[in-house]
Design a protein around this motif. Sequence first.
Motif, PDB file in Angstrom:
ATOM      1  N   UNK A  89      -6.486   9.446  -0.518  1.00 36.17           N
ATOM      2  CA  UNK A  89      -6.696  10.540  -1.627  1.00 36.17           C
ATOM      3  C   UNK A  89      -5.807  11.718  -1.556  1.00 36.17           C
ATOM      4  N   UNK A  90      -4.961  12.013  -0.311  1.00 36.26           N
ATOM      5  CA  UNK A  90      -3.967  13.034  -0.301  1.00 36.26           C
ATOM      6  C   UNK A  90      -2.800  12.506  -0.688  1.00 36.26           C
ATOM      7  N   UNK A  91      -2.512  11.468  -0.642  1.00 35.39           N
ATOM      8  CA  UNK A  91      -1.018  10.958  -0.956  1.00 35.39           C
ATOM      9  C   UNK A  91      -1.010  10.618  -2.441  1.00 35.39           C
ATOM     10  N   UNK A  92      -1.839  10.024  -3.244  1.00 34.97           N
ATOM     11  CA  UNK A  92      -1.835   9.433  -4.398  1.00 34.97           C
ATOM     12  C   UNK A  92      -2.641  10.621  -5.469  1.00 34.97           C
ATOM     13  N   UNK A  93      -1.824  10.935  -6.548  1.00 38.41           N
ATOM     14  CA  UNK A  93      -2.354  11.898  -7.658  1.00 38.41           C
ATOM     15  C   UNK A  93      -3.457  11.592  -8.297  1.00 38.41           C
ATOM     16  N   UNK A  94      -3.716   9.916  -8.486  1.00 35.97           N
ATOM     17  CA  UNK A  94      -4.783   9.304  -9.007  1.00 35.97           C
ATOM     18  C   UNK A  94      -4.727   8.050  -8.500  1.00 35.97           C
ATOM     19  N   UNK A  95      -5.983   7.596  -8.618  1.00 38.01           N
ATOM     20  CA  UNK A  95      -6.373   6.227  -8.049  1.00 38.01           C
ATOM     21  C   UNK A  95      -6.966   5.429  -9.111  1.00 38.01           C
ATOM     22  N   UNK A  96      -6.758   4.348  -9.488  1.00 38.37           N
ATOM     23  CA  UNK A  96      -7.550   3.165 -10.173  1.00 38.37           C
ATOM     24  C   UNK A  96      -8.026   2.074  -9.364  1.00 38.37           C
ATOM     25  N   UNK A  97      -9.193   1.283  -9.585  1.00 36.70           N
ATOM     26  CA  UNK A  97      -9.576   0.314  -8.979  1.00 36.70           C
ATOM     27  C   UNK A  97     -10.433  -0.679  -9.905  1.00 36.70           C
ATOM     28  N   UNK A  98      -9.972  -2.001  -9.393  1.00 40.90           N
ATOM     29  CA  UNK A  98     -10.827  -2.983 -10.030  1.00 40.90           C
ATOM     30  C   UNK A  98     -11.441  -4.040  -9.198  1.00 40.90           C
ATOM     31  N   UNK A  99     -12.612  -4.144  -8.968  1.00 39.07           N
ATOM     32  CA  UNK A  99     -13.141  -4.923  -8.106  1.00 39.07           C
ATOM     33  C   UNK A  99     -14.145  -6.064  -8.686  1.00 39.07           C
ATOM     34  N   UNK A 100     -14.110  -7.141  -8.290  1.00 37.69           N
ATOM     35  CA  UNK A 100     -15.091  -8.165  -9.118  1.00 37.69           C
ATOM     36  C   UNK A 100     -15.965  -8.796  -7.657  1.00 37.69           C
ATOM     37  N   UNK A 101     -17.241  -8.777  -7.800  1.00 38.77           N
ATOM     38  CA  UNK A 101     -18.130  -9.480  -6.849  1.00 38.77           C
ATOM     39  C   UNK A 101     -17.827 -11.022  -7.175  1.00 38.77           C
ATOM     40  N   UNK A 102     -17.177 -12.022  -6.415  1.00 38.42           N
ATOM     41  CA  UNK A 102     -17.052 -13.300  -6.484  1.00 38.42           C
ATOM     42  C   UNK A 102     -18.330 -14.154  -6.185  1.00 38.42           C
ATOM     43  N   UNK A 103     -19.076 -13.859  -5.046  1.00 36.49           N
ATOM     44  CA  UNK A 103     -20.151 -14.247  -4.872  1.00 36.49           C
ATOM     45  C   UNK A 103     -20.943 -13.795  -3.613  1.00 36.49           C
ATOM     46  N   UNK A 104     -21.981 -14.124  -3.511  1.00 37.77           N
ATOM     47  CA  UNK A 104     -22.690 -13.483  -2.181  1.00 37.77           C
ATOM     48  C   UNK A 104     -23.615 -14.641  -1.563  1.00 37.77           C
ATOM     49  N   UNK A 105     -23.325 -14.566  -0.344  1.00 44.07           N
ATOM     50  CA  UNK A 105     -24.421 -15.399   0.559  1.00 44.07           C
ATOM     51  C   UNK A 105     -25.087 -14.828   1.465  1.00 44.07           C
ATOM     52  N   UNK A 106     -26.359 -15.317   1.684  1.00 42.90           N
ATOM     53  CA  UNK A 106     -27.142 -14.918   2.800  1.00 42.90           C
ATOM     54  C   UNK A 106     -26.665 -15.122   4.126  1.00 42.90           C
ATOM     55  N   UNK A 107     -26.653 -14.339   5.023  1.00 47.89           N
ATOM     56  CA  UNK A 107     -26.445 -14.482   6.476  1.00 47.89           C
ATOM     57  C   UNK A 107     -27.583 -13.690   7.359  1.00 47.89           C
ATOM     58  N   UNK A 109     -29.588 -11.334   8.893  1.00 46.95           N
ATOM     59  CA  UNK A 109     -29.602  -9.978   8.704  1.00 46.95           C
ATOM     60  C   UNK A 109     -29.072  -9.291   7.685  1.00 46.95           C
ATOM     61  N   UNK A 110     -28.598 -10.023   6.733  1.00 45.55           N
ATOM     62  CA  UNK A 110     -27.999  -9.481   5.442  1.00 45.55           C
ATOM     63  C   UNK A 110     -27.360 -10.520   4.641  1.00 45.55           C
ATOM     64  N   UNK A 111     -26.275 -10.136   4.046  1.00 47.01           N
ATOM     65  CA  UNK A 111     -25.377 -10.899   2.966  1.00 47.01           C
ATOM     66  C   UNK A 111     -24.107 -10.898   3.392  1.00 47.01           C
ATOM     67  N   UNK A 112     -23.299 -11.848   3.079  1.00 49.42           N
ATOM     68  CA  UNK A 112     -21.826 -12.000   3.196  1.00 49.42           C
ATOM     69  C   UNK A 112     -21.348 -11.663   1.616  1.00 49.42           C
ATOM     70  N   UNK A 113     -20.593 -10.810   1.353  1.00 50.93           N
ATOM     71  CA  UNK A 113     -20.029 -10.592  -0.136  1.00 50.93           C
ATOM     72  C   UNK A 113     -18.557 -10.952  -0.198  1.00 50.93           C
ATOM     73  N   UNK A 114     -18.014 -11.555  -1.206  1.00 49.71           N
ATOM     74  CA  UNK A 114     -16.756 -11.945  -1.229  1.00 49.71           C
ATOM     75  C   UNK A 114     -16.332 -11.147  -2.574  1.00 49.71           C
ATOM     76  N   UNK A 115     -14.962 -10.411  -2.461  1.00 54.67           N
ATOM     77  CA  UNK A 115     -14.549  -9.795  -3.624  1.00 54.67           C
ATOM     78  C   UNK A 115     -13.086  -9.880  -3.840  1.00 54.67           C
ATOM     79  N   UNK A 116     -12.879  -9.597  -5.018  1.00 52.29           N
ATOM     80  CA  UNK A 116     -11.493  -9.720  -5.344  1.00 52.29           C
ATOM     81  C   UNK A 116     -11.122  -8.556  -6.388  1.00 52.29           C
ATOM     82  N   UNK A 117      -9.720  -7.987  -5.967  1.00 47.89           N
ATOM     83  CA  UNK A 117      -9.502  -6.783  -6.617  1.00 47.89           C
ATOM     84  C   UNK A 117      -8.304  -6.232  -6.658  1.00 47.89           C
TER      85      UNK A 117
END
Length: 155
Positions: A89-107, A109-117
Motif C-alpha cells: 500500500x505504501x509503494x503503489x499509488x493505486x492498486x487494481x485486482x481481478x480475482x476469480x473463484x475457480x472452485x471450492x472443495x470441502x476439506x 473443518x472447512x473448504x479449499x478454494x482455488x482462485x485465479x487473478x
Amino acid sequence: MTGRSRGLTALLALALCSGRPSAAAPPSTTVAAAPTPAEVTAELQRDVELARARFEARDLAGVLASVSEQYRSAGMTKPALREQLAAMFALYQALQARVTLDRVEPVAGGVRIYTTGEVNGRLPVVGWVTVLSWQGEPEVARREATGWRLYGFQD
C-alpha cells in the motif's frame, strides 16, 4: 510463485490470502464425498468480491479481518501478511485486482478454494505494472464466529 506472493493471492482470494506453490500443496486427507453446497460457494464468491474491493480501497484492517488469528501457511502468519500488505500500500499509488473463484472443495473443518487473478499497481513515473498473477492457487478457509476466514494449510 513464492510463499510471500501466495499470501497476497490468498488475501485477495477471500475477504475472509499463503503457503507453498500449487505443485507442493499438501493433498487433502479428506475425500470430498459431496460437492460444496451452492449457498457456501455463493457466500465465498461474495467474500471474494468484498476482499477485492477492500484491497483496492487500501483498507488494511478490512482485508485482514478476513484472516484467522490462527492463520499459518509455509511460515506465513497473519502478522507477516499485515507487513506485506502495508508495504504494498505504501509503494503503489493505486492498486487494481481481478480475482476469480475457480472452485471450492470441502476439506476437514472447512473448504479449499482455488482462485485465479491478477494485481496491478501504479508506480510514480513508471505507471501501471503487474504486481502478481496466479492461476488455480489453493487456500484453506474455515467458518469462524465472524464468518469465513482464511486459515492456511497449518504447516
